[in-house]
Design a protein around this motif. Structure first.
Motif, short mmCIF file in Angstrom:
data_model
loop_
_atom_site.label_atom_id
_atom_site.label_comp_id
_atom_site.label_asym_id
_atom_site.label_seq_id
_atom_site.Cartn_x
_atom_site.Cartn_y
_atom_site.Cartn_z
N VAL A 194 0.84 -1.20 0.00
CA VAL A 194 0.00 0.00 0.00
C VAL A 194 0.88 1.25 0.00
N PHE A 195 1.94 1.23 0.81
CA PHE A 195 2.87 2.36 0.79
C PHE A 195 3.57 2.46 -0.58
N GLY A 196 3.75 1.33 -1.23
CA GLY A 196 4.39 1.33 -2.54
C GLY A 196 3.63 2.17 -3.56
N ALA A 197 2.33 2.32 -3.35
CA ALA A 197 1.53 3.14 -4.27
C ALA A 197 1.97 4.59 -4.27
N ALA A 205 4.23 10.13 -6.25
CA ALA A 205 5.43 10.95 -6.22
C ALA A 205 6.05 11.04 -7.62
N GLY A 206 6.01 9.93 -8.35
CA GLY A 206 6.58 9.92 -9.70
C GLY A 206 5.85 10.87 -10.63
N LEU A 207 4.53 10.85 -10.56
CA LEU A 207 3.76 11.75 -11.42
C LEU A 207 3.96 13.20 -11.02
N ALA A 208 4.02 13.45 -9.71
CA ALA A 208 4.24 14.83 -9.25
C ALA A 208 5.60 15.33 -9.74
N GLU A 210 7.33 15.95 -2.72
CA GLU A 210 7.43 15.91 -1.26
C GLU A 210 6.04 15.93 -0.63
N VAL A 211 5.14 16.72 -1.24
CA VAL A 211 3.78 16.81 -0.70
C VAL A 211 3.11 15.44 -0.78
N VAL A 212 3.35 14.72 -1.86
CA VAL A 212 2.77 13.37 -1.98
C VAL A 212 3.25 12.50 -0.83
N ASN A 213 4.55 12.55 -0.59
CA ASN A 213 5.10 11.71 0.47
C ASN A 213 4.51 12.06 1.82
N ASN A 214 4.45 13.36 2.12
CA ASN A 214 3.90 13.77 3.42
C ASN A 214 2.43 13.41 3.52
N ALA A 215 1.67 13.71 2.46
CA ALA A 215 0.24 13.44 2.50
C ALA A 215 -0.01 11.95 2.66
N SER A 216 0.79 11.15 1.98
CA SER A 216 0.52 9.71 2.01
C SER A 216 0.79 9.15 3.40
N PHE A 217 1.77 9.71 4.11
CA PHE A 217 2.02 9.22 5.46
C PHE A 217 0.83 9.49 6.37
N ILE A 224 -2.25 9.74 5.56
CA ILE A 224 -3.39 8.87 5.23
C ILE A 224 -3.06 7.40 5.50
N LEU A 225 -1.85 7.01 5.10
CA LEU A 225 -1.57 5.58 5.08
C LEU A 225 -1.21 5.00 6.44
N PHE A 226 -0.63 5.80 7.32
CA PHE A 226 -0.31 5.23 8.63
C PHE A 226 -1.56 4.81 9.39
N PRO A 227 -2.55 5.71 9.56
CA PRO A 227 -3.78 5.24 10.22
C PRO A 227 -4.42 4.07 9.48
N LEU A 228 -4.43 4.17 8.16
CA LEU A 228 -5.10 3.12 7.38
C LEU A 228 -4.46 1.76 7.59
N THR A 229 -3.13 1.75 7.69
CA THR A 229 -2.48 0.45 7.82
C THR A 229 -2.31 0.02 9.28
N PHE A 230 -2.49 0.95 10.22
CA PHE A 230 -2.34 0.56 11.63
C PHE A 230 -3.67 0.27 12.32
N ILE A 231 -4.77 1.00 11.90
CA ILE A 231 -6.08 0.67 12.49
C ILE A 231 -6.59 -0.51 11.68
N ALA A 232 -5.97 -1.62 11.87
CA ALA A 232 -6.23 -2.81 11.06
C ALA A 232 -5.64 -3.99 11.80
N ASN A 233 -5.78 -5.16 11.22
CA ASN A 233 -5.22 -6.35 11.86
C ASN A 233 -3.83 -6.67 11.34
#
Lengths: 324, 263
Positions: free
Chosen positions: B68-71, B76-79, B166-173, B175-184
């Protein structure tokens, strides 16, 4: 590669484009005859890039129409893209790829097969005298070389119409001269070129006709000679030591000038368009000396974009961005 | 057909970059490796899974989080392409209008496959085993890759909307940290309190993780079947999410691309 195109001209009528409050283009008309070079000359923010973006299908105008090589830009953008090459203000290359990889990719995206792309890339690298650097990542290239690769990309499919958006801004004089040579070679082969630039000299070197734009409108059209005649053949710049005596010096320069003087009183600088450079220089020198005004610097120079703008609009072309 | 051809040209370009750009290499290969080792040795000893082995439980969670983080690469590549003017160049070429984004998301699959390969080897070293059939294991890997592919389209939209990588990287963190941690992913969702548990049960990252665990045979014997519907039907539920993401975000990304860049 490309089939011969009978019509390689570019026409635009009444182009208008606004971005929120900002009017980028305000009814611009352009005509570039097939096989000729049109120089679009203006300061930053005059609307040059917007005009190129519309003609290369990147931006849709609010109103107006345009054709490139006989194809309607709004109705048939994909056909336009087959017929154009674009080299922008910044070298749009992937710096992690080698020169060869970059060019092969672009050739493929123009629709060539791998074999064609490879052959064509080799030819163009030779033409651009970049064969030695063909397999180095562009990261290791100088700014001038990257621009050359960018231009090679724009030319890889031999497009009949070439758009160059400030192709030499920020380059050193030598790289600039190299790029000019490449562009001239293309024009000799019959390519139509629309070139934007901030430098009168560049337009002078390359363009058959020049359109000067300001605030999104054409404010003058003509050959480089015609424009220069309007601003006077040469400019006489004088800098004096005692800024209190600027008004006197102004009076003296006024006697030889044939247009408006440009005065930076706090620096003691005065600039005048003069019809006969050497005569004006010696007469001004004599008058200033006999009036006892100390000269820090005096000299003749060829007119610049600033001079053209001063003459045509009464304001200077230079905006903050340009001073970077 | 042209779209596929052009997308492959773009994907090829992105794959060349793996070898050339050190940060890509680090993100694709080293970071996942580090995650496996850290979690296995730091948490491995202190988190108990009833009837099971935490390291084995953990691997599917790390796989899911990593892909998921790989996305983020797509975004970032497109930005970056946008910032460097490459998007403008592509848009002036007679190429397919969806190929640039499609090529990006496709090359992301390759990046993710490499990450999974590295993590699998590391996992095997720290004691993880596939206990199901080979066919099931393949299905598990395929599901991971397909879900991450779908998620790439979401990040593509982010990448085309923001001004710098850089904004992509910051924004993704964010969103993605809660998404991948509030999980099993790292702990059993049964242990989470009230609302968090419900969120975790319906979180597609949980169902993806659970589905992969099942396919790898990494669910400890004697674990009661999950009570929540998404977890009971984890493969189906994850696939529905993946397909929905593609259906919604692929057209948006293509539209954003067509307007991006020029002024």
């Amino acid at each position: 590669m490309t089939t011969p195109h009978t019509d390689t001209s570019v026409h635009a009528r009444g182009l208008i484009k606004t971005y929120g409050e900002v009017v980028a283009l305000n009814g611009l008309d352009l005509d570039v005859a097939g096989g000729t070079v049109l120089g679009l000359l203006g300061p930053n923010g005059a609307g040059k890039t917007t005009a190129v973006s519309i003609l290369t299908t990147l931006v849709t105008p609010d109103s107006g129409s345009a054709t490139v090589a006989g194809v309607d830009v709004l109705a048939n953008p994909k056909e336009v893209r087959r017929r154009i090459g674009l080299s922008g203000q910044y070298a749009a290359v992937d710096e992690n790829l080698t020169a060869t990889e970059n060019l092969e990719m672009i050739a493929r995206l123009y629709g060539m097969t791998w074999r064609e792309a490879r052959a064509r890339t080799k030819v163009i690298l030779d033409q651009f005298r970049l064969a030695d650097a063909a397999h180095r990542p562009l990261k290791t290239f100088s700014g001038g070389m990257r621009r050359r690769i960018d231009l090679a990309g724009a030319l890889i499919a031999d497009p009949p119409v070439l758009f160059l958006d400030e192709p030499t801004t920020g380059l050193d004089p030598r790289s600039r001269g190299d790029l000019w040579d490449i562009i001239r070679e293309r024009v000799q082969l019959g390519t139509t070129v629309l070139l934007t630039t901030q430098y009168l000299e560049e337009a002078d070197q390359l363009a058959d006709e020049i359109v000067v734009i300001d605030h999104g409108q054409a404010i003058a059209r003509g050959t480089a000679d015609e424009l220069k005649r309007r601003v006077g053949g040469e400019h006489l710049d004088v800098r004096i030591r005692d800024i209190a005596r600027v008004p006197e010096a102004e009076k003296i320069l006024g006697t030889v000038a044939h247009g408006a003087l440009r005065v930076h009183a706090e620096e003691g600088e005065i600039s005048a368009p003069v019809p006969h450079g050497v005569e004006a220089l010696s007469s001004v020198l004599r008058s200033l000396e006999s009036s006892g005004i100390d000269i820090v610097d005096i000299g003749l120079r060829r007119p610049t974009l600033d001079d053209v703008f001063m003459e045509l609009t009464g304001h200077e072309a230079t905006v903050e961005e340009e001073k970077k | 057909m042209n779209t596929v051809r052009d997308a492959l040209v773009i994907a090829h370009r992105n794959i060349i970059r793996i070898r050339r750009v050190p940060d890509v290499m680090a993100f694709v290969l080293i970071q996942p490796l580090m995650f496996v080792l850290l979690f296995a040795y730091v948490f491995g000893g202190s988190i108990d899974i009833p009837g099971g082995n935490y390291r084995e439980f953990l691997i599917a969670g790390i796989f899911a989080q990593t892909v998921v983080f790989g996305a983020t690469f797509t975004g970032a590549g497109l930005a970056e392409d946008l910032q460097k003017g490459l998007i403008n160049r592509f848009r002036s070429l007679p190429m397919s209008r969806s190929a640039v984004v499609a090529g990006r998301t496709a090359s992301d699959v390759v990046y993710n496959a490499l990450s999974i390969l590295v993590m699998s080897v590391a996992g095997l070293i720290v004691g993880w085993r596939i206990r199901g059939s080979a066919l099931d294991a393949i299905a598990g890997f395929a599901l991971l890759l397909f879900f991450s592919y779908a998620f790439s389209w979401v990040m593509a939209c982010v990448g085309l909307l923001v001004p710098t990588p850089e904004v992509v990287n910051n924004a993704s963190f964010v969103i993605l940290f809660p998404l991948t941690f509030i999980a099993n992913t790292f702990v059993p969702s049964d242990n989470l309190p009230g609302v968090l548990r419900t969120i975790a049960e319906w979180n597609p990252i949980s169902t993806l993780t659970h589905a992969v665990r099942v396919k790898f045979g990494n669910i400890p014997a004697g674990t009661p079947d999950p009570s929540a519907w998404p977890l009971q039907n984890s493969v189906l539920y994850s696939l529905i999410w993946a397909i929905a993401l593609i259906v919604i975000f692929a057209p948006i990304a293509t539209r954003l691309y067509q307007r991006a860049g020029a002024r």
